[in-house]
Design an enzyme around this catalytic site. Structure first.
Site, short mmCIF file in Angstrom:
data_model
loop_
_atom_site.label_atom_id
_atom_site.label_comp_id
_atom_site.label_asym_id
_atom_site.label_seq_id
_atom_site.Cartn_x
_atom_site.Cartn_y
_atom_site.Cartn_z
CB THR A 52 5.84 12.43 5.12
OG1 THR A 52 4.53 12.25 5.70
CG2 THR A 52 5.80 13.62 4.17
CG ASP B 136 -9.99 2.89 -9.09
OD1 ASP B 136 -9.91 2.16 -10.10
OD2 ASP B 136 -10.63 2.57 -8.07
CB ILE B 137 -9.32 2.85 -14.08
CG1 ILE B 137 -10.80 2.87 -13.67
CG2 ILE B 137 -8.72 1.47 -13.87
CD1 ILE B 137 -11.68 1.96 -14.51
CG ASP C 181 -4.77 13.88 2.20
OD1 ASP C 181 -4.47 13.61 1.02
OD2 ASP C 181 -4.01 13.64 3.17
CE LYS D 158 -1.98 10.71 1.44
NZ LYS D 158 -2.81 11.22 2.55
CE LYS E 201 -5.26 15.23 6.74
NZ LYS E 201 -4.19 14.21 6.91
NE ARG F 147 0.92 12.80 14.91
CZ ARG F 147 1.43 11.66 14.49
NH1 ARG F 147 1.63 10.68 15.33
NH2 ARG F 147 1.71 11.50 13.22
CG ASP G 114 -5.18 13.52 10.53
OD1 ASP G 114 -5.95 13.51 9.55
OD2 ASP G 114 -3.98 13.83 10.42
#
Length: 229
Positions: free
Chosen positions: A115, A64-65, A59, A61, A32, A208, A10
Site C-alpha cells: 500500500t 524465497d524458493i 505478517d 511476507k 498483527k 495508527r 507495530d
C-alpha cells in the site's frame, strides 16, 4: 458479514505491544505481528498472544524458493497463528508450497502490491515508466487463486474490483486503513474501515488509526461501531 478488525502491533518491543493488548482487552482479540516486532521478540510474542486467547496474523511476507518457504511456513503453522503472508510475486509454485505446509489451520494470504506504492513507484520497481496498480493486483490475484491460497492482501482501492471478480473464493485483507481526517503517513493507497468493508474486505488491519489514538479503547469502539453500520 462485516470485516474482521485486526490491530497491528507495530512496536519496536514486546512491552509496548503487550501493554496495548492489555489496555484494549475485550475490545480486540485479533492482532498483527509484523517483522519489526517479530525480529525483536520472536515466537515468544506470538505464544503470549495465543496464551491470552488472541488470534494472530503473522505478517512476515515470505518470499524465497518454494522449499525454503515451505519450511518456514511449517514452523509458522506450529505457532498456532491464524493467518500468515507470502509475496504473490514469489510465483505459483512458492504459494502452493506455502499452502501445503500451512495446513488447514493457518490461512495463507498472498501480498499483491504494497500500500506504500502507487503507479509511478510500482513502475520504478518493475523497471517501467509506470504500472497500473489495479491491473497488477488483479493479475496477481488470479495467480494467487490458482495456487489455492486463503486470500490476498490489497488496498481498499482495489478490493472492490478483486471482490467483483473472485467473490468469496478469495478473502481480502486490507491494510492502509485510516479514519477520516487522519494523516496518510507513508501510505499511498488508503481507505476508511467502513469503505474497505463495503468494498469486500474480509479483514482490515488497523495501525495508527487505533494505536496512535489518545484513547485507544474509544478508537477501537468507533471502528467497531462503524463496521457494524
Amino acid at each position: 458479514m462485516t470485516a474482521i478488525p485486526i490491530v497491528a502491533l507495530d512496536f519496536p518491543d514486546a512491552e509496548r505491544a503487550m501493554t496495548l493488548v492489555q489496555v484494549l482487552d475485550e475490545k480486540c482479540r485479533f492482532y498483527k505481528v509484523g517483522s519489526q516486532l517479530f525480529t525483536e521478540s520472536g515466537a515468544d510474542i506470538v505464544q503470549w498472544l495465543r496464551d491470552t486467547g488472541c488470534e494472530v496474523f503473522l505478517d512476515l511476507k515470505l518470499h524465497d524458493i518454494p522449499n525454503t518457504v515451505s519450511g518456514a511456513m511449517k514452523n509458522i503453522a506450529k505457532m498456532g497463528v491464524k493467518l500468515a503472508t507470502v509475496h504473490a510475486t514469489g510465483g505459483s509454485k512458492m504459494m502452493e508450497a506455502a499452502v501445503e505446509a500451512a495446513g488447514a489451520s493457518c490461512g495463507v494470504l498472498a501480498v499483491t502490491v504494497l500500500t506504500s506504492l502507487d503507479d509511478r513507484l510500482l513502475g520504478e520497481a518493475w523497471g517501467r515508466e509506470r504500472v497500473d496498480v489495479e491491473n497488477e493486483v488483479l493479475r496477481l490475484a488470479e495467480l494467487a487463486r490458482s495456487a489455492g491460497v486463503h486470500g490476498i492482501v490489497c488496498s481498499g482501492q482495489e478490493a472492490r474490483a478483486v471482490h467483483s471478480r473472485h467473490g468469496s473464493a478469495l478473502k481480502l485483507l486490507v491494510p492502509g486503513i485510516r479514519m477520516p481526517g487522519d494523516a496518510v503517513g507513508d501510505q499511498a493507497r488508503v481507505m476508511t474501515p467502513e469503505g474497505a468493508a463495503a468494498a469486500g474486505a474480509s479483514y482490515i488491519v488497523l495501525g495508527r488509526a487505533v494505536t496512535a489514538a489518545k484513547d485507544v479503547r474509544a478508537a477501537m469502539e468507533l471502528v467497531t461501531r462503524n463496521l457494524a453500520g
